[in-house]
Design an enzyme around this catalytic site. Structure first.
Site, PDB file in Angstrom:
ATOM      1  N   TYR A   1     -39.405   6.382  69.578  1.00 14.24           N
ATOM      2  CA  TYR A   1     -38.568   7.235  68.732  1.00 14.24           C
ATOM      3  C   TYR A   1     -39.308   8.505  68.311  1.00 14.24           C
ATOM      4  O   TYR A   1     -39.230   8.934  67.156  1.00 14.24           O
ATOM      5  CB  TYR A   1     -38.095   6.454  67.494  1.00 14.24           C
ATOM      6  CG  TYR A   1     -36.959   5.508  67.811  1.00 14.24           C
ATOM      7  CD1 TYR A   1     -35.643   5.954  67.778  1.00 14.24           C
ATOM      8  CD2 TYR A   1     -37.190   4.184  68.166  1.00 14.24           C
ATOM      9  CE1 TYR A   1     -34.594   5.112  68.089  1.00 14.24           C
ATOM     10  CE2 TYR A   1     -36.143   3.332  68.481  1.00 14.24           C
ATOM     11  CZ  TYR A   1     -34.847   3.806  68.435  1.00 14.24           C
ATOM     12  OH  TYR A   1     -33.814   2.966  68.751  1.00 14.24           O
TER      13      TYR A   1
ATOM     14  N   TYR B   1     -26.597  -1.539  65.128  1.00 15.16           N
ATOM     15  CA  TYR B   1     -27.817  -1.416  65.928  1.00 15.16           C
ATOM     16  C   TYR B   1     -28.341  -2.823  66.201  1.00 15.16           C
ATOM     17  O   TYR B   1     -28.632  -3.580  65.273  1.00 15.16           O
ATOM     18  CB  TYR B   1     -28.899  -0.599  65.219  1.00 15.16           C
ATOM     19  CG  TYR B   1     -30.186  -0.581  66.018  1.00 15.16           C
ATOM     20  CD1 TYR B   1     -30.320   0.264  67.123  1.00 15.16           C
ATOM     21  CD2 TYR B   1     -31.227  -1.440  65.705  1.00 15.16           C
ATOM     22  CE1 TYR B   1     -31.472   0.260  67.891  1.00 15.16           C
ATOM     23  CE2 TYR B   1     -32.391  -1.445  66.470  1.00 15.16           C
ATOM     24  CZ  TYR B   1     -32.500  -0.603  67.550  1.00 15.16           C
ATOM     25  OH  TYR B   1     -33.640  -0.621  68.324  1.00 15.16           O
TER      26      TYR B   1
ATOM     27  N   ASP C   1     -26.771 -11.544  63.826  1.00 21.62           N
ATOM     28  CA  ASP C   1     -28.051 -10.905  64.120  1.00 21.62           C
ATOM     29  C   ASP C   1     -28.860 -10.795  62.831  1.00 21.62           C
ATOM     30  O   ASP C   1     -28.693  -9.870  62.051  1.00 21.62           O
ATOM     31  CB  ASP C   1     -27.799  -9.524  64.736  1.00 21.62           C
ATOM     32  CG  ASP C   1     -29.083  -8.772  65.059  1.00 21.62           C
ATOM     33  OD1 ASP C   1     -30.173  -9.257  64.686  1.00 21.62           O
ATOM     34  OD2 ASP C   1     -29.002  -7.697  65.669  1.00 21.62           O
TER      35      ASP C   1
END
Length: 423
Positions: free
Chosen positions: A15, A142, A234
């Site tokens: 990133y 995400y 998640d």
């Protein structure tokens, strides 16, 4: 050449736009909440090194346990073989999860834990002669950076180069009391094609620490179950105490079919991913037909060292003093959030457990690419605090060993920075 120069010559950081990035800071040591660079400066790690370091850096107990395991068994193929750390970790973890979680599949990071979960759901239908290939997910989700995980993550500038290669996903808003009926209607129109619903429970981390209420998510989960849509929860970020409870699942009245874990799983010591599932999911792969096997694996599946680190981390997590400190962090965050709410440069303060987030008010609105993020990051570094704003979204996710005094130091500096960077 010094460490910065050597790093720049050979490494490509995540990133990071390498053309314009500042040189990476060489860290030579970690202890507790602190990181130490090559010039002796120390930093409080206020973000747990990308949300993974639960108990602080270089924890002596985890190091001791891993060292002992290193001298016993460092690695063995997990196809056709097993070992005590993997068996014990599965037993211990399943004892803490919702009672319908029965089986553990090991991988090596959060993205792959998600990939495994998606494959389980799609093949669950396939093995029963059904074709259900659409996935339901939240907008701004995400779930990781591999292709399956990217596909079920929100479409953005991050995924744009791969847009045509990502599979079809039905994206819906996060639930609230006002939109639940509309969400149910959307889901119902696609129910025959939807293999599963994947979601980050209660907190969408990388999206900017967006939060939703347990009762609203529970209602949505319950409806999906009536439509025979499998649920993938998640908990890569929210697991292991981040929300103030051991798992976000502990806030919810409905149980997922599959759960994903990584990040805090090993206390930040070693890479590991875990996907757990119900007996019903597992049974769909039991067959005399070898082609109904789940064909997925990793070289370091259930690595004994990583399993041992996770076992040690879990022991520390369940200690009375750790649970008390999680409550301390949560209580102090709550009190500080009330102060933030009064500040003219702050909006949208949100908090759950050890997670505190707020938006730095700017003329450019809220965005991951807001330029204020870089300035804030550098300002906090100069003050000896590691914070990594998501654009103008600021947050704290400290290790559980942080003291009240260390939190107060961070809070004071946050208020100073807010006053310094007035727009």
């Amino acid at each position: 050449m010094n460490l910065k120069q050597r790093d720049k010559a050979v490494n490509w950081h995540p990133y990071t736009q390498m053309k314009t990035a500042e040189d990476a800071i060489p860290i030579v040591k970690g202890k507790g909440v602190y990181l130490f660079d090559d010039e002796g400066k120390k930093y409080i790690d206020a973000v747990s090194s990308w949300w993974v370091t639960l108990h602080g850096h270089a924890h002596p107990y985890i190091a001791q346990r891993v060292s002992e395991q290193l001298n016993t068994l460092e690695q063995v193929i997990f196809a056709g073989f097993t070992h005590e750390p993997a068996i014990q970790l599965s037993e211990n973890l399943l004892n803490l999860l919702p009672e319908n979680q029965e089986k553990v599949f090991y991988s090596d990071n959060g993205s792959t834990a998600v990939e495994v979960a998606l494959k389980m759901c799609i093949q669950h239908a396939y093995n029963q002669g059904k074709e259900k290939t659409k996935i339901l997910a939240f907008k701004n989700a995400y779930h990781g950076d591999t292709f399956g995980a990217m596909s079920v993550s929100g479409r953005s500038i991050w995924t744009k180069p791969f847009g045509e290669m990502l599979f079809e996903v039905i994206f819906i808003d996060i639930p609230n009391a006002g939109n639940l009926e509309n969400l149910k209607s959307q889901i119902k129109s696609y129910k025959e094609d939807i293999a599963c619903f994947i979601y980050e429970p209660l907190v969408q981390g990388a999206a900017g620490m967006l939060m939703h209420k347990p009762e609203d998510l529970s209602e949505l989960m319950k409806f999906c179950k009536t439509q025979n849509i499998l649920l993938i929860q998640d908990e890569v970020f929210t697991g292991f105490g981040r929300t103030g409870k051991l798992f976000a699942a502990d806030f919810l009245s409905e149980k997922p079919d599959i759960m994903c874990f990584s990040k805090g799983l090993t206390g930040g010591t070693m890479p590991m991913g875990i996907t757990t599932c119900s007996q019903e999911i597992f049974n769909a792969f039991l067959s005399e037909d070898k082609y109904k096997t789940l064909f997925h694996g990793h070289s370091f599946t259930a690595n004994p060292l990583a399993c041992t680190a996770a076992l040690a981390s879990m022991e520390l997590l369940l200690k009375k003093e750790t649970l008390e400190n999680i409550n301390l962090i949560s209580d102090k965050h709550l009190k500080f959030s009330e102060i933030l709410n009064q500040h003219s440069q702050v909006e949208n303060v949100r908090h759950i457990g050890t997670i505190l987030a707020w938006d730095y008010k700017t003329d450019d609105g809220t965005s991951y690419f807001n330029d204020i993020g870089k300035a804030l990051y550098e300002e906090f570094l100069s003050r000896g605090i590691v914070m990594r704003p998501l654009g103008n979204v600021m947050y704290l996710v400290p290790p559980y060993c942080i003291t009240s005094e260390e939190l107060d130091f961070i809070y004071r500096n946050i208020l100073d920075v807010l006053d310094k960077f007035k727009i």
